[in-house]
Design a protein around this motif. Structure first.
Motif, short mmCIF file in Angstrom:
data_model
loop_
_atom_site.label_atom_id
_atom_site.label_comp_id
_atom_site.label_asym_id
_atom_site.label_seq_id
_atom_site.Cartn_x
_atom_site.Cartn_y
_atom_site.Cartn_z
N THR A 81 0.86 -1.19 0.00
CA THR A 81 0.00 0.00 0.00
C THR A 81 0.89 1.23 0.00
O THR A 81 1.78 1.37 0.85
CB THR A 81 -0.92 0.03 1.24
N THR A 82 0.64 2.11 -0.96
CA THR A 82 1.34 3.39 -0.99
C THR A 82 0.39 4.45 -0.43
O THR A 82 -0.77 4.17 -0.11
CB THR A 82 1.73 3.77 -2.43
N ALA A 83 0.85 5.68 -0.39
CA ALA A 83 -0.01 6.74 0.12
C ALA A 83 -1.30 6.85 -0.69
O ALA A 83 -2.37 7.13 -0.14
CB ALA A 83 0.75 8.08 0.09
N ALA A 84 -1.21 6.60 -2.00
CA ALA A 84 -2.41 6.69 -2.84
C ALA A 84 -3.44 5.65 -2.42
O ALA A 84 -4.64 5.88 -2.52
CB ALA A 84 -2.04 6.51 -4.31
N GLY A 85 -2.98 4.51 -1.95
CA GLY A 85 -3.87 3.43 -1.57
C GLY A 85 -4.53 3.63 -0.22
O GLY A 85 -5.37 2.81 0.18
N LEU A 86 -4.20 4.71 0.46
CA LEU A 86 -4.85 4.98 1.74
C LEU A 86 -6.27 5.52 1.53
O LEU A 86 -7.10 5.45 2.43
CB LEU A 86 -4.03 6.00 2.55
N VAL A 87 -6.54 6.06 0.34
CA VAL A 87 -7.90 6.54 0.03
C VAL A 87 -8.86 5.36 0.05
O VAL A 87 -8.54 4.27 -0.43
CB VAL A 87 -7.91 7.23 -1.36
N ASP A 88 -10.06 5.58 0.62
CA ASP A 88 -11.05 4.51 0.68
C ASP A 88 -11.54 4.19 -0.74
O ASP A 88 -12.12 5.05 -1.41
CB ASP A 88 -12.24 4.96 1.56
N ASP A 89 -11.31 2.96 -1.16
CA ASP A 89 -11.67 2.52 -2.51
C ASP A 89 -13.15 2.72 -2.81
O ASP A 89 -13.51 3.12 -3.91
CB ASP A 89 -11.43 1.01 -2.62
N ALA A 106 -0.43 20.77 6.45
CA ALA A 106 0.80 20.11 6.91
C ALA A 106 1.85 19.94 5.82
O ALA A 106 2.93 19.43 6.09
CB ALA A 106 0.45 18.76 7.53
N ALA A 107 1.53 20.35 4.60
CA ALA A 107 2.50 20.21 3.51
C ALA A 107 2.92 21.57 3.00
O ALA A 107 2.10 22.47 2.89
CB ALA A 107 1.89 19.41 2.37
N GLN A 108 4.20 21.70 2.70
CA GLN A 108 4.65 22.88 1.95
C GLN A 108 4.95 22.42 0.53
O GLN A 108 4.07 22.41 -0.32
CB GLN A 108 5.81 23.55 2.66
N CYS A 109 6.17 21.94 0.26
CA CYS A 109 6.39 21.42 -1.10
C CYS A 109 5.66 20.09 -1.30
O CYS A 109 5.33 19.72 -2.41
CB CYS A 109 7.88 21.25 -1.38
N GLY A 110 5.43 19.37 -0.21
CA GLY A 110 4.68 18.13 -0.28
C GLY A 110 5.51 16.89 -0.59
O GLY A 110 4.98 15.78 -0.59
N PHE A 111 6.81 17.08 -0.84
CA PHE A 111 7.59 15.93 -1.30
C PHE A 111 7.70 14.84 -0.25
O PHE A 111 7.68 13.65 -0.56
CB PHE A 111 9.00 16.38 -1.73
N CYS A 112 7.79 15.22 1.01
CA CYS A 112 7.93 14.22 2.07
C CYS A 112 6.61 13.57 2.46
O CYS A 112 6.59 12.57 3.18
CB CYS A 112 8.51 14.88 3.32
N ILE A 113 5.50 14.19 2.00
CA ILE A 113 4.20 13.87 2.59
C ILE A 113 3.71 12.44 2.33
O ILE A 113 3.23 11.77 3.26
CB ILE A 113 3.15 14.91 2.15
N PRO A 114 3.81 11.91 1.11
CA PRO A 114 3.31 10.55 0.92
C PRO A 114 3.98 9.54 1.86
O PRO A 114 3.30 8.73 2.50
CB PRO A 114 3.62 10.26 -0.55
N GLY A 115 5.28 9.59 1.93
CA GLY A 115 6.00 8.66 2.81
C GLY A 115 5.64 8.88 4.27
O GLY A 115 5.52 7.93 5.06
N MET A 116 5.45 10.16 4.62
CA MET A 116 5.09 10.46 6.01
C MET A 116 3.69 9.95 6.34
O MET A 116 3.44 9.42 7.42
CB MET A 116 5.20 11.97 6.24
N MET A 117 2.78 10.08 5.38
CA MET A 117 1.43 9.59 5.63
C MET A 117 1.41 8.07 5.76
O MET A 117 0.64 7.51 6.55
CB MET A 117 0.49 10.06 4.51
N VAL A 118 2.26 7.41 5.01
CA VAL A 118 2.36 5.94 5.14
C VAL A 118 2.84 5.57 6.55
O VAL A 118 2.27 4.69 7.21
CB VAL A 118 3.31 5.37 4.07
N SER A 119 3.85 6.28 7.04
CA SER A 119 4.33 6.01 8.40
C SER A 119 3.26 6.30 9.43
O SER A 119 3.07 5.54 10.40
CB SER A 119 5.57 6.86 8.70
N ALA A 120 2.53 7.40 9.23
CA ALA A 120 1.49 7.79 10.19
C ALA A 120 0.34 6.79 10.17
O ALA A 120 -0.20 6.42 11.23
CB ALA A 120 0.98 9.19 9.86
N ALA A 121 -0.05 6.35 8.98
CA ALA A 121 -1.15 5.39 8.88
C ALA A 121 -0.77 4.09 9.57
O ALA A 121 -1.60 3.46 10.26
CB ALA A 121 -1.49 5.14 7.41
#
Ligand code: FES
Ligand code: FES
Length: 194
Positions: A81-89, A106-121
């Protein structure tokens, strides 16, 4: 499986709930293989296992994988599951982590955000009432160059409250919106054509 004639290999993966045949150059990392197959919610920050931008969840182990560190062939048959897969299908609703990141700016450039959301999830799957220290520890491997982490930690606290049913998800963040994350196809906003 390998192909000595073309130097290409492939693995069968389930990524974000979809079965995929991932073809890649032999020796590629999982991160590069995913990106070569246009799975852009996995970002390449450092290629060295330091930044966390390439994080994916391995549903077989329940762990977060730094996909730049491991060869793709190790994941034949895996479910990721990537950050994109966290969305409810089914509903299209953002994951509480995604919704909270959006609401907290919580995002500025947003580059770190997908990986961070995966860790948070991953953290919130195991602990829906983490302390600030536990949130900081869970995100310790996700480097962000833009923020001071405060909004991101606030967002994870808020996401936990949403999961516990204590906070409403705002209308703004109840579904995937246009023009969100500028860096990728993470479900946080618009799609990249990179
Ligand atoms: S790109 Fe994998 S940890 Fe930085
Ligand atoms: S928001 Fe830019 S690296 Fe984190």
């Amino acid at each position: 499986m390998g192909d000595e004639v073309t130097g290409q290999s492939s693995v069968e993966l389930t990524v974000d709930g979809e079965h995929r045949t991932i073809t890649y150059r032999e020796g590629s990392s999982l991160m590069q293989a995913l990106r070569d197959n246009r799975i852009d919610s996995v970002l390449n920050g450092c290629s060295e296992g330091v930044c966390g931008a390439c994080n994916v969840l391995n549903e077989d182990t329940g762990g977060v994988v730094r996909s730049c560190l491991f060869p793709a062939d190790r994941f034949d048959g895996a479910e990721l599951t990537t950050a994109a897969g966290l969305v409810d299908d089914e509903t299209g609703e953002l994951h509480p982590v995604q919704a909270a990141f959006l609401d907290h700016g919580a995002a500025q450039c947003g580059f770190c955000i997908p990986g961070m959301m995966v860790s948070a999830a991953k953290l919130l799957r195991e602990n829906d009432d983490p302390t600030r220290e536990e949130i900081a520890s869970a995100l310790n491997g996700n480097i962000c160059r833009c923020t001071g982490y405060v909004q991101q930690f606030d967002a994870v606290e808020d996401a936990a409250a949403r999961i516990r049913g204590e906070t409403e998800t705002s209308e703004q963040s109840s579904a995937v919106t246009d023009g969100g994350c500028p860096g990728c196809d993470c479900g946080f906003g618009g799609e990249s054509d990179e």
